[in-house]
Write an enzyme that holds these catalytic residues in place. Sequence first.
Site, PDB file in Angstrom:
ATOM      1  N   GLU A 126       2.170   1.874  -3.397  1.00  7.37           N
ATOM      2  CA  GLU A 126       1.104   2.414  -4.251  1.00  7.37           C
ATOM      3  C   GLU A 126       1.054   3.946  -4.109  1.00  7.37           C
ATOM      4  O   GLU A 126       0.978   4.677  -5.087  1.00  7.37           O
ATOM      5  CB  GLU A 126      -0.237   1.784  -3.862  1.00  7.37           C
ATOM      6  CG  GLU A 126      -1.441   2.437  -4.507  1.00  7.37           C
ATOM      7  CD  GLU A 126      -2.593   2.626  -3.525  1.00  7.37           C
ATOM      8  OE1 GLU A 126      -2.985   1.668  -2.848  1.00  7.37           O
ATOM      9  OE2 GLU A 126      -3.084   3.757  -3.422  1.00  7.37           O
ATOM     10  N   HIS A 127       1.114   4.439  -2.859  1.00  5.46           N
ATOM     11  CA  HIS A 127       1.105   5.887  -2.645  1.00  5.46           C
ATOM     12  C   HIS A 127       2.309   6.559  -3.306  1.00  5.46           C
ATOM     13  O   HIS A 127       2.190   7.616  -3.892  1.00  5.46           O
ATOM     14  CB  HIS A 127       1.165   6.183  -1.142  1.00  5.46           C
ATOM     15  CG  HIS A 127      -0.172   6.287  -0.492  1.00  5.46           C
ATOM     16  ND1 HIS A 127      -0.573   7.429   0.160  1.00  5.46           N
ATOM     17  CD2 HIS A 127      -1.193   5.407  -0.389  1.00  5.46           C
ATOM     18  CE1 HIS A 127      -1.791   7.229   0.659  1.00  5.46           C
ATOM     19  NE2 HIS A 127      -2.188   6.015   0.341  1.00  5.46           N
ATOM     20  N   HIS A 180       0.821  -1.204   0.000  1.00  3.96           N
ATOM     21  CA  HIS A 180       0.000   0.000   0.000  1.00  3.96           C
ATOM     22  C   HIS A 180       0.864   1.266   0.000  1.00  3.96           C
ATOM     23  O   HIS A 180       0.580   2.238  -0.694  1.00  3.96           O
ATOM     24  CB  HIS A 180      -0.929  -0.049   1.228  1.00  3.96           C
ATOM     25  CG  HIS A 180      -1.699   1.210   1.457  1.00  3.96           C
ATOM     26  ND1 HIS A 180      -1.329   2.129   2.407  1.00  3.96           N
ATOM     27  CD2 HIS A 180      -2.803   1.710   0.847  1.00  3.96           C
ATOM     28  CE1 HIS A 180      -2.186   3.128   2.381  1.00  3.96           C
ATOM     29  NE2 HIS A 180      -3.091   2.903   1.446  1.00  3.96           N
ATOM     30  N   GLU A 222      -4.523   8.056   7.204  1.00  2.95           N
ATOM     31  CA  GLU A 222      -5.408   7.094   6.541  1.00  2.95           C
ATOM     32  C   GLU A 222      -5.697   5.933   7.508  1.00  2.95           C
ATOM     33  O   GLU A 222      -6.827   5.474   7.637  1.00  2.95           O
ATOM     34  CB  GLU A 222      -4.754   6.580   5.248  1.00  2.95           C
ATOM     35  CG  GLU A 222      -5.704   5.756   4.395  1.00  2.95           C
ATOM     36  CD  GLU A 222      -5.075   5.276   3.082  1.00  2.95           C
ATOM     37  OE1 GLU A 222      -3.894   5.594   2.829  1.00  2.95           O
ATOM     38  OE2 GLU A 222      -5.771   4.578   2.331  1.00  2.95           O
TER      39      GLU A 222
END
Lengths: 422, 424
Positions: free
Chosen positions: B70-71, B67, B143
């Site tokens: 991905e950012h 993840h 997040e």
Amino acid sequence: MEYKNKEIKEGINLHMIQTNNFKTNLLSVFLTTPLLRETVTKEALIGSVIRRGSKNMPSTEQISKNLEEMYGASFDCGIEKIGDNHVLKFYLEAINDEFLPQEENILKKAIDTLLEIVFEPLSENGEFKQEYVKTEKENLKQIIEGKIDNKAKYAQDRCIEEMYKDKPYGLYKFGYVEDLEKITSKELYEYYKKMLKECKIDIFISGKIDTTKTKQIIETNETITNIQGRKILINKGQNLENVKNPEIIEEKLEVTQGKLVLGLNIENTNLDEKYIAMVYNTILGGGANSKLFQNVREKASLAYTAGSSYIRQKDNIIIRCGIEIANYSKALEIIKKQIEDMKKGEFTQKDLDNAKQNIISAIKFIPDEQDTQITYYFGQVIAGSEVSLEEYIKRIERITKEQIIELAKKVNINIIYFLTQK
Amino acid sequence: MQVIENLKVKEKAYIEKLENGLTIIVIPKQDTQKKYAIFGTNFGSIDNNFVVPGNTKPTKIPDGVAHFLEHKLFEQENGTNSLDVLSALGVDANAYTTNDHTAYLFEATDNFNEALDELMNYVQNPYFTDENVEKEKGIIGQEINMYEDEPSWQVYMNAMKLMYKENPINVDIAGTIESISKINKETLYEVYNTFYNLSNMLLVVCGDFVPEEIIKEIKNRITKNDTQIEIQRIYPNEQEEIVKKEETKIMEVNNPIFEIGFKDKLCEKKDMVKKHIAIEIILYMLLGKSSKTYKKLYEQGDIMSQPDLDYEFSKQYAHVLISGIARNPQNVVKELKTAIEEYKKCGLNEEDFNRIKKKIYGDYITEYNDVSNIARMFLADYFKGINSFDYLEEYSQVSLQYANQILKDVFKEEKMVVSIVKGA
């Protein structure tokens, strides 16, 4: 894609969208009434009671079985505030006859089913079935009380509520527990009968349809033949005035993250300025390129969500950020600076072009999204304008930087709401 | 190029596997203005232990790397951020990470080729620095905190923890604030070089395209020079049994929510689709709006809407999930158990079975309403080893007898877990 709007009877309109882009036909019925404290709870309750049963399908089980037989047609209903109007929305989606494994005429069946559910709810001795009303009152109570369960949504709802204290737009669309308790099934049934005589009715049918045949199905439907025309009035409502010093509200719940919401007001806007406000909002907080996203999230690393949305009917912009509680002042300061910078014209031609491009893309997506299509045309109806998608794009294209700065000067922070830890 | 056609939904898929290993799927849709492209790698949060090609020892990475990567992939060497560039082109761009894959996507009406330039460029060219990696920790931290406040995510994660002892599906996709603090640019490069090899990737486009032309456009944009590799992934041995039956978490909510899970055995590839269809039919027969149990629970005031009914699976895990809001989740559990036992004893009712089967058919057709949904579905299914059309092809093979067998195999009480979030 072709859109046709036809008045069947006064106050009752049939909207047909002929399109080849989908495997399904989407039908909907919207009932629009003025948003009032006296009726808001009743209307929310009606939405729930209606799906429990109709004249020929007296239970949820029966309705569901009929829908399943139509290759999984789906029925849905919702309730929404659009400006100072309360709108009950009923949808039925069914696959187009072309994709059935054998030949059948599902469209007519689907139209008749939806109209029956909405206009001929189950009644016993001149009232809704008592048992249904009792259960649905309990359920609605749970929904109203469950408002706090989604904290980010709750913070936004609360900000709007505080901004519109004692005004229609501040009402909660699902209503109030204290009003709910008093409602009887007889009173509710009578109110619904009255509402069906007086409210604005819009029927939408979108899909690969033959418009002449579809119109005929509607016009020969027994319910539609029996229903009378009516004089209707779309509630324009009143917008807010700018306040000198923003009201600051802090509320405490068990949260890990603080939810900061700012309610902005734009005073005295005319119809043309609404397009400018849309572009303004996109530059301020519309997406990855926006000032809020860039400055609060990317540069200061303070948030994951940082953005804003524009409420067209009320001319408000709602800014929302999820932040570390200790960063409240830091985040607020950065947000205020972005609003000030907009007034000073501190954004580039590129920012403006990007924002317009974003809005135009969203408009161009509309023909490929069946429910957005319907929402768009209904929005036009409520606004009392009939702007085509092409015209809409043109209006966005011609907006200038000067116009944005002029509008920015009218933007004011009316309220600062912070949901924080107990 | 392989062409497959489905006559029921009247669509075609063109599949091309390039020499460098990349697979491309094109699903042409005339009449639509919207075009969608999604570029994904078969690398998700559960792939946290693997042997880097050329190494002998396995590498174990902190939770949340897929993840995090991905950012960070959006960051470019020239100082731009690809998300901004794509937004400026007026396309709607995004990315997401799941348990078994990561995907980068955009949808456009205009500027499709320019956006494809950007998408294919940034996914093929990572640029990680100490500084940009550090900066992201604050954003992802928020997040993670946002999900902390979301009851539906908490109830889901607890269900995973109840079912899985070793499989990393029991850890949050984003990791924890503690685990992401250990991530640095070296971790990201190592992972990128392993899993973002073209032979581990897929690009799907859906919209008004001529297949040969768009495939040529894609080929022209490939700059990576990969040799195909075999990635050795190491997954822990997961026990067949569940870990614990039940877990309740207290949060400030008015309405309790629940997630009921049935841990399932991994399924052979050839049976996956058929089994999935059968499970969907069974779930709707058990708790769908026309079911006896739904009616009873609704009338008792225990539930106020139909629970979500799902079967989640990949090559590494499989489970049934039933989730929703309930005044008293224990009543849902009780009634569900009774319904399962009754069906096991008497068999699934044939009339209901046939009706629900019709419903499921309509649901599959409806999936093809939107180009973005089509593309995402083909991508997610591909990484499971499935071609999405199979659902419509194998649909007719699901018999009542087969469904009865699946009911017995999957819906076992000893494999059932119950996760609840409620107010104090």
